[in-house]
Design a protein around this motif. Structure first.
Motif, PDB file in Angstrom:
ATOM      1  N   MET A 102      27.663  88.055  87.205  1.00 29.87           N
ATOM      2  CA  MET A 102      28.375  86.796  86.970  1.00 29.87           C
ATOM      3  C   MET A 102      29.304  86.468  88.135  1.00 29.87           C
ATOM      4  SD  MET A 102      27.246  85.197  84.379  1.00 29.87           S
ATOM      5  CE  MET A 102      28.488  83.905  84.448  1.00 29.87           C
ATOM      6  N   CYS A 103      29.844  87.471  88.820  1.00 31.55           N
ATOM      7  CA  CYS A 103      30.671  87.205  90.004  1.00 31.55           C
ATOM      8  C   CYS A 103      29.858  86.500  91.081  1.00 31.55           C
ATOM      9  CB  CYS A 103      31.267  88.506  90.548  1.00 31.55           C
ATOM     10  SG  CYS A 103      32.674  89.104  89.584  1.00 31.55           S
ATOM     11  N   VAL A 104      28.593  86.885  91.231  1.00 34.95           N
ATOM     12  CA  VAL A 104      27.718  86.197  92.189  1.00 34.95           C
ATOM     13  C   VAL A 104      27.570  84.738  91.774  1.00 34.95           C
ATOM     14  CG1 VAL A 104      25.377  86.084  93.145  1.00 34.95           C
ATOM     15  CG2 VAL A 104      26.483  88.308  92.828  1.00 34.95           C
ATOM     16  N   VAL A 105      27.378  84.502  90.483  1.00 37.31           N
ATOM     17  CA  VAL A 105      27.254  83.121  89.988  1.00 37.31           C
ATOM     18  C   VAL A 105      28.566  82.377  90.214  1.00 37.31           C
ATOM     19  CG1 VAL A 105      26.853  81.667  87.958  1.00 37.31           C
ATOM     20  CG2 VAL A 105      25.468  83.745  88.300  1.00 37.31           C
ATOM     21  N   TRP A 106      29.682  82.945  89.757  1.00 38.67           N
ATOM     22  CA  TRP A 106      30.983  82.270  89.878  1.00 38.67           C
ATOM     23  C   TRP A 106      31.323  81.941  91.332  1.00 38.67           C
ATOM     24  CZ3 TRP A 106      32.709  86.595  86.222  1.00 38.67           C
ATOM     25  CH2 TRP A 106      32.646  86.162  84.893  1.00 38.67           C
ATOM     26  N   ASP A 107      31.030  82.854  92.236  1.00 39.18           N
ATOM     27  CA  ASP A 107      31.395  82.664  93.639  1.00 39.18           C
ATOM     28  C   ASP A 107      30.507  81.659  94.364  1.00 39.18           C
ATOM     29  OD1 ASP A 107      33.377  84.533  93.251  1.00 39.18           O
ATOM     30  OD2 ASP A 107      32.311  86.169  94.254  1.00 39.18           O
ATOM     31  N   VAL A 141      21.419  77.276  88.534  1.00 44.56           N
ATOM     32  CA  VAL A 141      22.201  78.216  87.731  1.00 44.56           C
ATOM     33  C   VAL A 141      23.686  77.933  87.895  1.00 44.56           C
ATOM     34  CG1 VAL A 141      22.734  80.670  87.365  1.00 44.56           C
ATOM     35  CG2 VAL A 141      20.413  79.976  88.026  1.00 44.56           C
ATOM     36  N   SER A 142      24.401  77.917  86.757  1.00 44.58           N
ATOM     37  CA  SER A 142      25.854  77.775  86.773  1.00 44.58           C
ATOM     38  C   SER A 142      26.431  78.498  85.560  1.00 44.58           C
ATOM     39  CB  SER A 142      26.267  76.299  86.777  1.00 44.58           C
ATOM     40  OG  SER A 142      25.722  75.640  85.655  1.00 44.58           O
ATOM     41  N   SER A 143      27.744  78.694  85.590  1.00 45.73           N
ATOM     42  CA  SER A 143      28.391  79.430  84.504  1.00 45.73           C
ATOM     43  C   SER A 143      28.772  78.489  83.369  1.00 45.73           C
ATOM     44  CB  SER A 143      29.635  80.148  85.021  1.00 45.73           C
ATOM     45  OG  SER A 143      30.615  79.200  85.397  1.00 45.73           O
ATOM     46  N   LEU A 144      28.880  79.047  82.193  1.00 45.57           N
ATOM     47  CA  LEU A 144      29.378  78.336  81.021  1.00 45.57           C
ATOM     48  C   LEU A 144      30.741  78.873  80.596  1.00 45.57           C
ATOM     49  CD1 LEU A 144      26.101  78.137  78.910  1.00 45.57           C
ATOM     50  CD2 LEU A 144      27.219  76.258  80.132  1.00 45.57           C
ATOM     51  N   VAL A 145      31.131  80.007  81.165  1.00 41.06           N
ATOM     52  CA  VAL A 145      32.389  80.664  80.839  1.00 41.06           C
ATOM     53  C   VAL A 145      33.135  80.913  82.152  1.00 41.06           C
ATOM     54  CG1 VAL A 145      33.432  82.750  79.862  1.00 41.06           C
ATOM     55  CG2 VAL A 145      31.390  81.787  78.807  1.00 41.06           C
ATOM     56  N   LYS A 146      34.421  80.621  82.155  1.00 38.45           N
ATOM     57  CA  LYS A 146      35.224  80.826  83.358  1.00 38.45           C
ATOM     58  C   LYS A 146      35.497  82.309  83.578  1.00 38.45           C
ATOM     59  CE  LYS A 146      37.634  76.435  83.260  1.00 38.45           C
ATOM     60  NZ  LYS A 146      38.923  75.752  83.282  1.00 38.45           N
ATOM     61  N   LYS A 147      35.532  82.672  84.851  1.00 39.16           N
ATOM     62  CA  LYS A 147      35.817  84.055  85.234  1.00 39.16           C
ATOM     63  C   LYS A 147      37.170  84.497  84.679  1.00 39.16           C
ATOM     64  CE  LYS A 147      35.969  86.931  89.410  1.00 39.16           C
ATOM     65  NZ  LYS A 147      35.828  86.908  90.880  1.00 39.16           N
ATOM     66  N   GLU A 148      38.156  83.621  84.736  1.00 35.59           N
ATOM     67  CA  GLU A 148      39.503  83.946  84.256  1.00 35.59           C
ATOM     68  C   GLU A 148      39.497  84.301  82.773  1.00 35.59           C
ATOM     69  OE1 GLU A 148      38.735  81.068  85.917  1.00 35.59           O
ATOM     70  OE2 GLU A 148      39.534  81.635  87.875  1.00 35.59           O
ATOM     71  N   LYS A 172      23.391  84.968  75.962  1.00 31.31           N
ATOM     72  CA  LYS A 172      24.739  85.284  75.486  1.00 31.31           C
ATOM     73  C   LYS A 172      25.704  84.108  75.660  1.00 31.31           C
ATOM     74  CE  LYS A 172      25.346  90.209  75.851  1.00 31.31           C
ATOM     75  NZ  LYS A 172      26.157  91.231  76.521  1.00 31.31           N
ATOM     76  N   GLY A 173      25.281  83.063  76.373  1.00 27.96           N
ATOM     77  CA  GLY A 173      26.125  81.897  76.546  1.00 27.96           C
ATOM     78  C   GLY A 173      27.081  81.966  77.722  1.00 27.96           C
ATOM     79  N   PHE A 174      26.838  82.863  78.655  1.00 29.85           N
ATOM     80  CA  PHE A 174      27.693  82.984  79.839  1.00 29.85           C
ATOM     81  C   PHE A 174      27.226  82.095  80.987  1.00 29.85           C
ATOM     82  CE2 PHE A 174      28.977  86.802  77.626  1.00 29.85           C
ATOM     83  CZ  PHE A 174      30.311  86.930  77.959  1.00 29.85           C
ATOM     84  N   ALA A 175      25.916  81.824  81.045  1.00 29.75           N
ATOM     85  CA  ALA A 175      25.361  81.043  82.153  1.00 29.75           C
ATOM     86  C   ALA A 175      24.293  80.101  81.608  1.00 29.75           C
ATOM     87  CB  ALA A 175      24.760  81.973  83.204  1.00 29.75           C
ATOM     88  N   LYS A 176      23.966  79.127  82.436  1.00 26.44           N
ATOM     89  CA  LYS A 176      22.845  78.254  82.100  1.00 26.44           C
ATOM     90  C   LYS A 176      21.945  78.134  83.313  1.00 26.44           C
ATOM     91  CE  LYS A 176      25.177  73.880  83.125  1.00 26.44           C
ATOM     92  NZ  LYS A 176      25.507  72.550  82.627  1.00 26.44           N
TER      93      LYS A 176
END
Length: 120
Positions: free
Chosen positions: A14-19, A63-70, A53-57
């Motif tokens: 997810m860090c790869v996605v968020w970044d 591809v992007s996140s659905l949940v913020k890293k914070e 799980k609803g973290f990414a789409k």
């Protein structure tokens, strides 16, 4: 979503996605190969799991996140302090600082944070 806990490998993914978001699934595969040493199949398996799980789409191979890293970090840190230190933030800080010194700047930042979140 109440459960924002991720295992280490899912968090690193997810860090790869968020970044890098939004990013193409092809770029995601390349970045996971470079940063995590993963094969294409591993990346797609974890991407599928994170979307379920609803973290990414993954829409139209974007591809992007659905949940913020914070939010994930907040949940993980609260769980850690609760589980390891019985919810005691001073207990956590005592263990964390044991044998360490912090700069005047870091001390000032921490004092400002404490003042910001202090109950009145």
């Amino acid at each position: 979503m109440n459960d924002l806990k991720l295992c280490e490998s899912d968090y690193r993914f997810m860090c790869v996605v968020w970044d890098n978001e939004p990013l193409s699934s092809k770029t995601l595969v390349e970045k996971c190969a470079d940063t995590l040493g993963w094969k294409k199949s591993t990346t797609y398996t974890v991407l599928k799991k994170m979307t379920e799980k609803g973290f990414a789409k993954n829409e139209s191979s974007l591809v992007s996140s659905l949940v913020k890293k914070e939010n994930v970090q907040k949940c993980a840190s609260e769980h850690f302090v609760e589980h390891t230190f019985g919810g005691s933030l001073p207990g956590f800080l005592t263990a964390f600082f044991q044998g360490k010194k912090i700069s005047e700047t870091e001390a000032a930042e921490l004092k400002a944070l404490i003042d910001e979140y202090k109950e009145v």
